[in-house]
Structures are given as structure tokens and as C-alpha cells.
Design a protein around this motif. Sequence first.
Motif: not given
Length: 267
Positions: A53-54, A58, A61-62, A78, A80, A83, A87, A98, A100, A102
Motif C-alpha cells: 500500500a502506498h 494505506a 487498507t486501514s 501489509v 506500506a 502511508g 498500520l 506489518v 510502515n 516512511y
Amino acid sequence: MSSEEDFMGYVGDLTQAGTQKLGRITGEVNELVKHLKEAVAKVGKKGRVIHIAHSQGALLTSLASRQLTPLEMNQIEVIAFGGAAALKRTSLTPWGRVVNYYSINDPLLLVVPPAASALRSGFVGDDEFCFLAPRIGDPIRDHNLLGPTYAQALAWEGRRFQQTYQNVLQRMQRPLYLFLLALYHATLVRLGQAILAAIQLIAAPIQAAYWALHAQLMKLVIRPLASFIVLLARIIQEMIQKARNREQYQSAKIALEMVESNRRSRK
């Protein structure tokens, strides 16, 4: 957003994301729920679904997690990137895994407090958050999924997937396929070059014979024939001119005879 230059599309995405941030379930959320459920059903109970997910994805998806069962989420990993929502694995969202990603200059950190808090805490490599040094230095371009910042993380995840879920034979399939594809194209190129060389080798004497024959035809046939046609045209032109002069002479003679005849009749 269809492109970085599409300002109106960007504004539309921001508006839509804002309503989704407030918890609104849109058509995109329902489509994602359908897609994830079908993917889980396809891989079976022992299978694993890797969901990437981008940005706004994201957040979708949540929201989609509210319509997934714990068992379904447990089969989904997942990943991301930048996002619009962070998540996490909880009792309500027991994702199989999961993470994330960044970029530390990603503008969405301003609207995702859990991610910003994790960055400030200094835990930049825990199980659920991974912060990346920007490769470009432009927040918008570093936010791009296929830009150099997130592309590196995508490559990491690709290698992890191979090592975790593929055996040696499966990991060799793609390099072997690419090698065979490159070999096929190289063979075609070499074959084409060989055919062209053979054609040139065969065509060279034929071309030489053609030009030799052409030179002989020009010398023995075409030029003499052209000279004959020019000479014949001149002869015909002279004959026509003489015939016209003769007609003019006879007309003048007849006119003089008529004048002489008239003068005699008057006497």
C-alpha cells in the motif's frame, strides 16, 4: 493523482483522503475488501498474501480491515510506503506482518501522528516502522513509490519475499528466464546479421553483373537507338517542312495565274 503535475487530481485525492480519514467507507474501500478476500481464498488456508500500500492506499487498507476477519488478516502481510495511516498489529487487526516505511521528509508524517511519534522517539528500525533517508531531498518526489527512496525498500522486500517464501529453484526461475530471453534476442540479432551478410555476399556479384550488362546495353543498344530516333525525327521534320514550303509555292503560283487570266479577259 495521475501525475505530479496534475494539480486538480492532487486536490481531488486530498479531498477524498480527508473524508476517508474521518472514517467514511468509499467504493475504493469496498473494492479493496473484495480484492483481499479473493486473494486470501485463492492462496488457501496455508497461503500468504503480500499487500503493498502506498500513500492513500494505506488509509484504504486501514478502513478495509474493519470488514476482514481476524483469520483473513492473519494471512495478509501489509507493506506500506508513505502511508496516510499507520498500520499496526493489534488484537483487532492481527495482520500476519506489518511494516510502515516512511522517508523522514515525507509530508504525510504531518498528518499521521503515530508515525511522527515513532520517528521522534528514535526507534527507526522496529518491527512496524522503518524510516528512510531521502535520496532526492524533495518531499514530493521522495514520496513517489517508484522514486529512489521507496524503490530501495521495495527491493529489500522483494529479496525478503524470495528468501522467505521461495526455494532455490523458484528463485532461479526469473534469472534463468531473463538469461534465456537475452540469449534468444542475441541469437536473433546474430542470425539476422548472418542472413544479411549472406544476402550481401550473394547480391554483390549479381549487382556487378547487372551494372556490367547495363553498361553494355547503353553502349551497344540504347545510345545507338536513341541517336537513330533523334536522326529519324530530324528527317521527318525536314520532310514536313519541305512539304509545307511546296504547298505555299503552289498556292502562290495559282494565285498569279488567276491574276494574269483576269487581266487578259479585261482586254
